[in-house]
Design an enzyme around this catalytic site. Structure first.
Site, PDB file in Angstrom:
ATOM      1  CB  VAL A  21      -0.948   0.005   1.208  1.00 26.52           C
ATOM      2  CG1 VAL A  21      -1.698   1.337   1.295  1.00 26.52           C
ATOM      3  CG2 VAL A  21      -1.943  -1.149   1.117  1.00 26.52           C
ATOM      4  CB  ALA A  58      -9.129   0.519   9.045  1.00 24.58           C
ATOM      5  CB  SER A  59      -8.300  -4.189   7.378  1.00 23.17           C
ATOM      6  OG  SER A  59      -8.664  -5.439   6.827  1.00 23.17           O
ATOM      7  CB  SER A  60     -12.920  -5.103   4.497  1.00 19.45           C
ATOM      8  OG  SER A  60     -12.065  -6.138   4.037  1.00 19.45           O
ATOM      9  CB  CYS A  61     -10.470  -8.200   8.562  1.00 18.79           C
ATOM     10  SG  CYS A  61      -9.231  -7.342   9.543  1.00 18.79           S
ATOM     11  CE1 TYR A  86      -3.546  -5.794  10.242  1.00 22.48           C
ATOM     12  CE2 TYR A  86      -5.699  -6.280   9.307  1.00 22.48           C
ATOM     13  CZ  TYR A  86      -4.506  -5.596   9.258  1.00 22.48           C
ATOM     14  OH  TYR A  86      -4.277  -4.700   8.248  1.00 22.48           O
ATOM     15  CE  LYS A 102      -4.430  -2.100  10.198  1.00 24.87           C
ATOM     16  NZ  LYS A 102      -3.640  -0.919   9.796  1.00 24.87           N
ATOM     17  CB  THR A 161     -12.243  -4.817  -0.437  1.00 26.97           C
ATOM     18  OG1 THR A 161     -12.690  -6.172  -0.400  1.00 26.97           O
ATOM     19  CG2 THR A 161     -11.584  -4.503  -1.767  1.00 26.97           C
ATOM     20  CG  HIS A 196      -3.872 -11.258   2.717  1.00 28.80           C
ATOM     21  ND1 HIS A 196      -2.890 -10.311   2.925  1.00 28.80           N
ATOM     22  CD2 HIS A 196      -4.679 -11.191   3.799  1.00 28.80           C
ATOM     23  CE1 HIS A 196      -3.099  -9.697   4.082  1.00 28.80           C
ATOM     24  NE2 HIS A 196      -4.176 -10.210   4.633  1.00 28.80           N
TER      25      HIS A 196
END
Length: 329
Positions: A16, A107-110, A137, A141, A165, A180
Protein backbone atom coordinates in the site's frame (compact mmCIF):
# COMPACT_ATOMS: atom_id res chain seq x y z
CA UNK A 1 -2.59 19.10 -0.13
CA UNK A 2 -0.28 21.44 -2.01
CA UNK A 3 2.40 20.01 -4.30
CA UNK A 4 5.02 21.51 -1.98
CA UNK A 5 3.50 19.96 1.18
CA UNK A 6 5.68 17.68 3.26
CA UNK A 7 4.01 14.28 3.26
CA UNK A 8 4.98 11.32 5.45
CA UNK A 9 4.07 7.88 4.15
CA UNK A 10 4.41 5.40 7.01
CA UNK A 11 5.11 1.98 5.57
CA UNK A 12 6.31 3.20 2.17
CA UNK A 13 8.04 -0.08 1.30
CA UNK A 14 4.89 -2.16 1.67
CA UNK A 15 2.32 -2.85 -1.01
CA UNK A 16 0.00 0.00 0.00
CA UNK A 17 2.71 2.47 0.96
CA UNK A 18 4.66 2.00 -2.26
CA UNK A 19 1.46 2.46 -4.28
CA UNK A 20 0.83 5.74 -2.43
CA UNK A 21 4.38 6.89 -3.23
CA UNK A 22 3.86 6.07 -6.93
CA UNK A 23 0.56 7.96 -6.97
CA UNK A 24 1.92 11.04 -5.20
CA UNK A 25 4.97 11.22 -7.46
CA UNK A 26 2.76 10.86 -10.54
CA UNK A 27 0.76 13.86 -9.31
CA UNK A 28 3.89 15.98 -8.93
CA UNK A 29 4.45 15.61 -5.17
CA UNK A 30 8.16 15.33 -4.38
CA UNK A 31 8.50 16.50 -0.76
CA UNK A 32 7.95 13.00 0.61
CA UNK A 33 9.26 11.80 3.96
CA UNK A 34 10.14 8.12 3.84
CA UNK A 35 11.63 5.91 6.55
CA UNK A 36 12.13 2.17 6.47
CA UNK A 37 11.46 0.09 9.57
CA UNK A 38 15.23 -0.23 9.97
CA UNK A 39 15.53 3.55 10.14
CA UNK A 40 12.46 4.21 12.29
CA UNK A 41 10.80 1.68 14.59
CA UNK A 42 7.20 2.89 14.75
CA UNK A 43 6.54 0.75 17.83
CA UNK A 44 9.11 2.85 19.70
CA UNK A 45 7.34 5.81 21.27
CA UNK A 46 10.47 7.90 21.81
CA UNK A 47 11.75 7.29 18.29
CA UNK A 48 8.43 8.38 16.78
CA UNK A 49 8.35 11.47 19.01
CA UNK A 50 11.82 12.51 17.86
CA UNK A 51 10.96 11.83 14.22
CA UNK A 52 7.88 14.08 14.25
CA UNK A 53 9.73 16.84 16.12
CA UNK A 54 12.49 16.77 13.52
CA UNK A 55 10.48 16.36 10.29
CA UNK A 56 7.19 18.14 11.13
CA UNK A 57 5.18 16.65 8.23
CA UNK A 58 2.09 18.48 6.97
CA UNK A 59 0.20 15.32 5.99
CA UNK A 60 0.44 11.66 7.00
CA UNK A 61 -0.63 8.46 5.26
CA UNK A 62 -0.54 5.71 7.91
CA UNK A 63 -0.07 2.54 5.88
CA UNK A 64 2.44 0.84 8.18
CA UNK A 65 1.13 -2.33 9.81
CA UNK A 66 1.87 -5.94 10.60
CA UNK A 67 -0.25 -7.88 8.11
CA UNK A 68 -0.82 -11.47 7.04
CA UNK A 69 -3.31 -14.15 6.11
CA UNK A 70 -5.18 -16.77 8.13
CA UNK A 71 -2.06 -18.77 9.03
CA UNK A 72 -0.08 -15.75 10.24
CA UNK A 73 -3.01 -14.27 12.16
CA UNK A 74 -3.75 -17.58 13.87
CA UNK A 75 -0.10 -18.23 14.74
CA UNK A 76 0.98 -14.77 15.95
CA UNK A 77 -2.10 -13.06 17.47
CA UNK A 78 -0.15 -11.33 20.25
CA UNK A 79 2.29 -9.79 17.77
CA UNK A 80 -0.51 -8.65 15.47
CA UNK A 81 -2.30 -6.98 18.36
CA UNK A 82 0.71 -5.42 20.09
CA UNK A 83 2.64 -4.17 17.07
CA UNK A 84 -0.34 -2.66 15.29
CA UNK A 85 -1.60 -0.93 18.42
CA UNK A 86 1.83 0.54 19.10
CA UNK A 87 2.31 1.76 15.52
CA UNK A 88 -1.12 3.38 15.41
CA UNK A 89 -0.98 4.95 18.85
CA UNK A 90 2.44 6.46 18.28
CA UNK A 91 1.82 7.86 14.79
CA UNK A 92 -1.72 9.15 15.40
CA UNK A 93 -0.87 10.80 18.73
CA UNK A 94 2.32 12.40 17.43
CA UNK A 95 0.46 13.66 14.37
CA UNK A 96 -1.90 15.48 16.73
CA UNK A 97 0.88 16.84 18.94
CA UNK A 98 2.94 18.10 16.00
CA UNK A 99 0.00 19.76 14.27
CA UNK A 100 -0.36 17.54 11.20
CA UNK A 101 -3.02 19.08 8.95
CA UNK A 102 -4.56 15.78 7.90
CA UNK A 103 -3.96 12.07 8.47
CA UNK A 104 -5.35 9.09 6.58
CA UNK A 105 -5.41 5.80 8.50
CA UNK A 106 -5.54 2.53 6.57
CA UNK A 107 -7.80 0.12 8.40
CA UNK A 108 -9.21 -3.07 6.84
CA UNK A 109 -12.51 -4.64 5.90
CA UNK A 110 -11.78 -7.44 8.39
CA UNK A 111 -12.87 -5.06 11.18
CA UNK A 112 -16.50 -5.79 10.35
CA UNK A 113 -18.54 -8.56 12.02
CA UNK A 114 -18.05 -12.05 10.61
CA UNK A 115 -21.74 -12.40 9.74
CA UNK A 116 -22.47 -8.78 8.81
CA UNK A 117 -25.28 -8.24 6.30
CA UNK A 118 -24.01 -8.01 2.73
CA UNK A 119 -22.90 -5.70 1.24
CA UNK A 120 -21.26 -4.28 4.35
CA UNK A 121 -22.07 -0.68 5.19
CA UNK A 122 -19.77 1.52 7.26
CA UNK A 123 -22.29 1.65 10.10
CA UNK A 124 -22.11 -2.14 10.64
CA UNK A 125 -18.86 -1.72 12.59
CA UNK A 126 -19.10 -3.19 16.12
CA UNK A 127 -22.54 -4.73 15.55
CA UNK A 128 -21.44 -8.36 15.87
CA UNK A 129 -18.67 -10.86 16.60
CA UNK A 130 -15.44 -10.81 14.59
CA UNK A 131 -13.97 -13.60 12.50
CA UNK A 132 -11.86 -15.67 14.93
CA UNK A 133 -8.97 -16.28 12.53
CA UNK A 134 -8.00 -12.58 12.35
CA UNK A 135 -9.55 -11.22 15.54
CA UNK A 136 -6.33 -9.73 16.96
CA UNK A 137 -5.56 -7.76 13.80
CA UNK A 138 -9.17 -6.60 13.52
CA UNK A 139 -9.29 -5.38 17.12
CA UNK A 140 -6.12 -3.35 16.59
CA UNK A 141 -7.50 -1.77 13.43
CA UNK A 142 -10.83 -0.97 15.12
CA UNK A 143 -8.87 0.80 17.84
CA UNK A 144 -7.11 2.87 15.17
CA UNK A 145 -10.40 3.88 13.56
CA UNK A 146 -11.88 4.87 16.91
CA UNK A 147 -8.73 6.73 17.87
CA UNK A 148 -9.01 8.90 14.77
CA UNK A 149 -12.68 9.58 15.53
CA UNK A 150 -11.89 10.46 19.15
CA UNK A 151 -9.06 12.82 18.23
CA UNK A 152 -11.36 14.53 15.75
CA UNK A 153 -14.04 15.06 18.40
CA UNK A 154 -11.82 15.99 21.32
CA UNK A 155 -9.03 17.91 19.59
CA UNK A 156 -10.59 19.03 16.31
CA UNK A 157 -8.18 16.99 14.19
CA UNK A 158 -8.80 16.13 10.55
CA UNK A 159 -7.97 12.43 10.77
CA UNK A 160 -9.85 10.10 8.40
CA UNK A 161 -9.98 6.31 8.17
CA UNK A 162 -10.56 4.04 5.20
CA UNK A 163 -11.50 0.37 5.06
CA UNK A 164 -10.04 -1.23 1.93
CA UNK A 165 -11.28 -4.58 0.75
CA UNK A 166 -8.81 -7.40 -0.02
CA UNK A 167 -5.84 -5.94 -1.90
CA UNK A 168 -3.36 -7.24 -4.44
CA UNK A 169 -0.69 -5.69 -6.63
CA UNK A 170 3.02 -4.83 -6.88
CA UNK A 171 5.11 -5.53 -3.76
CA UNK A 172 2.58 -8.00 -2.38
CA UNK A 173 3.64 -10.74 0.04
CA UNK A 174 3.99 -14.16 -1.62
CA UNK A 175 5.20 -16.10 1.42
CA UNK A 176 2.80 -19.04 1.70
CA UNK A 177 2.95 -18.91 5.51
CA UNK A 178 1.95 -15.27 5.83
CA UNK A 179 0.31 -14.17 2.56
CA UNK A 180 -3.32 -13.51 1.73
CA UNK A 181 -5.35 -15.71 -0.58
CA UNK A 182 -4.80 -14.09 -3.99
CA UNK A 183 -0.98 -13.82 -3.88
CA UNK A 184 -0.81 -17.29 -2.32
CA UNK A 185 -2.82 -18.72 -5.23
CA UNK A 186 -0.60 -16.96 -7.76
CA UNK A 187 2.52 -18.45 -6.22
CA UNK A 188 1.04 -21.94 -5.83
CA UNK A 189 -0.18 -22.18 -9.42
CA UNK A 190 2.98 -20.61 -10.86
CA UNK A 191 5.27 -22.98 -8.97
CA UNK A 192 3.13 -25.97 -9.90
CA UNK A 193 3.33 -24.94 -13.54
CA UNK A 194 7.13 -24.58 -13.35
CA UNK A 195 7.39 -28.08 -11.84
CA UNK A 196 5.27 -29.45 -14.65
CA UNK A 197 7.48 -27.72 -17.21
CA UNK A 198 10.56 -29.26 -15.62
CA UNK A 199 9.10 -32.74 -16.12
CA UNK A 200 8.67 -32.40 -19.88
CA UNK A 201 10.10 -35.25 -21.88
CA UNK A 202 13.19 -35.39 -24.13
CA UNK A 203 13.19 -34.08 -27.66
CA UNK A 204 11.94 -30.69 -26.66
CA UNK A 205 13.18 -28.00 -29.05
CA UNK A 206 12.74 -25.23 -26.49
CA UNK A 207 13.94 -26.51 -23.09
CA UNK A 208 11.39 -25.89 -20.37
CA UNK A 209 8.70 -24.72 -22.77
CA UNK A 210 7.08 -27.87 -24.17
CA UNK A 211 3.60 -29.16 -23.38
CA UNK A 212 2.90 -29.31 -19.67
CA UNK A 213 2.93 -32.66 -17.91
CA UNK A 214 -0.32 -32.90 -15.92
CA UNK A 215 1.17 -34.54 -12.83
CA UNK A 216 1.26 -31.72 -10.29
CA UNK A 217 -1.58 -31.27 -7.81
CA UNK A 218 -2.39 -27.94 -6.14
CA UNK A 219 -4.02 -28.29 -2.71
CA UNK A 220 -6.07 -25.35 -1.50
CA UNK A 221 -7.62 -24.71 1.91
CA UNK A 222 -11.30 -24.96 2.72
CA UNK A 223 -14.25 -25.53 0.43
CA UNK A 224 -13.72 -22.71 -2.04
CA UNK A 225 -17.24 -21.47 -1.36
CA UNK A 226 -16.49 -18.21 0.54
CA UNK A 227 -16.74 -15.07 -1.55
CA UNK A 228 -14.24 -12.24 -1.53
CA UNK A 229 -13.86 -8.82 -3.11
CA UNK A 230 -10.47 -7.78 -4.52
CA UNK A 231 -9.06 -4.34 -5.34
CA UNK A 232 -5.83 -3.52 -7.15
CA UNK A 233 -3.59 -1.49 -4.86
CA UNK A 234 -3.14 1.24 -7.48
CA UNK A 235 -6.91 1.80 -7.36
CA UNK A 236 -6.65 2.04 -3.57
CA UNK A 237 -3.88 4.64 -3.86
CA UNK A 238 -6.04 6.67 -6.23
CA UNK A 239 -8.94 6.48 -3.76
CA UNK A 240 -6.78 7.55 -0.81
CA UNK A 241 -5.36 10.47 -2.77
CA UNK A 242 -8.88 11.52 -3.78
CA UNK A 243 -10.15 11.37 -0.18
CA UNK A 244 -7.13 13.19 1.20
CA UNK A 245 -7.84 16.01 -1.23
CA UNK A 246 -11.62 16.18 -0.90
CA UNK A 247 -13.07 14.39 2.14
CA UNK A 248 -13.66 15.76 5.61
CA UNK A 249 -15.79 13.83 8.05
CA UNK A 250 -15.83 11.44 10.98
CA UNK A 251 -17.33 8.56 9.02
CA UNK A 252 -14.82 5.93 7.92
CA UNK A 253 -15.02 5.13 4.22
CA UNK A 254 -15.16 1.73 2.53
CA UNK A 255 -12.93 1.32 -0.52
CA UNK A 256 -13.67 -1.53 -2.89
CA UNK A 257 -15.16 -2.57 -6.21
CA UNK A 258 -18.64 -3.59 -5.06
CA UNK A 259 -18.13 -6.96 -6.78
CA UNK A 260 -17.05 -10.29 -5.29
CA UNK A 261 -16.02 -13.75 -6.48
CA UNK A 262 -15.93 -17.20 -4.87
CA UNK A 263 -12.50 -18.51 -3.92
CA UNK A 264 -13.17 -21.49 -6.19
CA UNK A 265 -13.82 -19.22 -9.18
CA UNK A 266 -10.81 -17.10 -8.26
CA UNK A 267 -8.65 -20.23 -8.24
CA UNK A 268 -9.91 -21.18 -11.70
CA UNK A 269 -9.21 -17.67 -12.98
CA UNK A 270 -5.66 -17.68 -11.63
CA UNK A 271 -5.13 -21.22 -12.91
CA UNK A 272 -5.97 -20.02 -16.41
CA UNK A 273 -3.89 -16.84 -16.16
CA UNK A 274 -0.78 -18.75 -15.03
CA UNK A 275 -1.24 -21.51 -17.58
CA UNK A 276 -1.35 -24.31 -15.01
CA UNK A 277 -3.12 -27.39 -16.44
CA UNK A 278 -3.02 -29.77 -13.50
CA UNK A 279 -5.67 -30.53 -10.91
CA UNK A 280 -6.95 -28.67 -7.87
CA UNK A 281 -7.90 -30.41 -4.63
CA UNK A 282 -9.71 -28.74 -1.73
CA UNK A 283 -8.73 -29.60 1.85
CA UNK A 284 -12.07 -29.31 3.65
CA UNK A 285 -10.42 -29.86 7.05
CA UNK A 286 -8.91 -26.37 6.84
CA UNK A 287 -10.87 -23.22 7.78
CA UNK A 288 -12.75 -21.13 5.24
CA UNK A 289 -12.76 -17.92 7.23
CA UNK A 290 -15.60 -15.43 6.82
CA UNK A 291 -18.31 -16.78 4.45
CA UNK A 292 -18.62 -13.56 2.49
CA UNK A 293 -17.10 -10.10 2.67
CA UNK A 294 -18.42 -7.58 0.17
CA UNK A 295 -18.25 -3.87 0.90
CA UNK A 296 -20.98 -1.37 0.25
CA UNK A 297 -19.15 1.31 -1.74
CA UNK A 298 -22.04 3.71 -2.23
CA UNK A 299 -20.43 6.32 0.06
CA UNK A 300 -17.16 6.56 -1.82
CA UNK A 301 -19.02 6.50 -5.14
CA UNK A 302 -21.03 9.48 -3.91
CA UNK A 303 -17.73 11.20 -3.12
CA UNK A 304 -16.65 10.91 -6.74
CA UNK A 305 -14.42 7.84 -6.89
CA UNK A 306 -14.80 4.41 -8.56
CA UNK A 307 -12.26 1.68 -9.28
CA UNK A 308 -10.80 1.37 -12.79
CA UNK A 309 -8.83 -1.89 -12.87
CA UNK A 310 -10.87 -5.05 -13.51
CA UNK A 311 -9.97 -8.22 -11.61
CA UNK A 312 -8.73 -10.31 -14.54
CA UNK A 313 -6.81 -7.38 -16.00
CA UNK A 314 -5.25 -6.63 -12.63
CA UNK A 315 -4.21 -10.23 -11.92
CA UNK A 316 -2.70 -10.62 -15.39
CA UNK A 317 -0.73 -7.41 -14.87
CA UNK A 318 0.55 -8.56 -11.47
CA UNK A 319 1.45 -12.03 -12.76
CA UNK A 320 3.47 -10.58 -15.62
CA UNK A 321 5.21 -8.03 -13.38
CA UNK A 322 5.93 -10.26 -10.38
CA UNK A 323 6.48 -13.71 -11.90
CA UNK A 324 7.38 -13.36 -15.58
CA UNK A 325 9.78 -10.41 -15.49
CA UNK A 326 12.73 -12.83 -15.60
CA UNK A 327 11.36 -14.54 -18.70
CA UNK A 328 10.21 -17.74 -16.98
CA UNK A 329 6.76 -18.69 -18.24
Amino acid sequence: MEVSSKIYIAGHKGMVGSALVRKLKSEGFSNLVLRSSADLDLTNQQAVKEFFEEEKPDYVFLAAAKVGGIVANSTYPAQFLYENLMIQNNVIHRSYVSGVKKLLFLASSCIYPKLAPQPIKEEYLLTGSLEETNEAYAIAKIAGVKMCEAYNRQYGCDFISVMPTNLYGPNDNYDLETSHVLPALLRKFHEAKIKMLSKTGPGNNVPGHSELVDSELVELWGTGEPRREFLHVDDLANACFHLMQTYQGNTSVNIGTGKDISIKDLAELIKNITGYTGEITWNNSKPDGTPRKLLDVSLIHSLGWEHKIGLEEGIRRVYEEEFLRDGSS
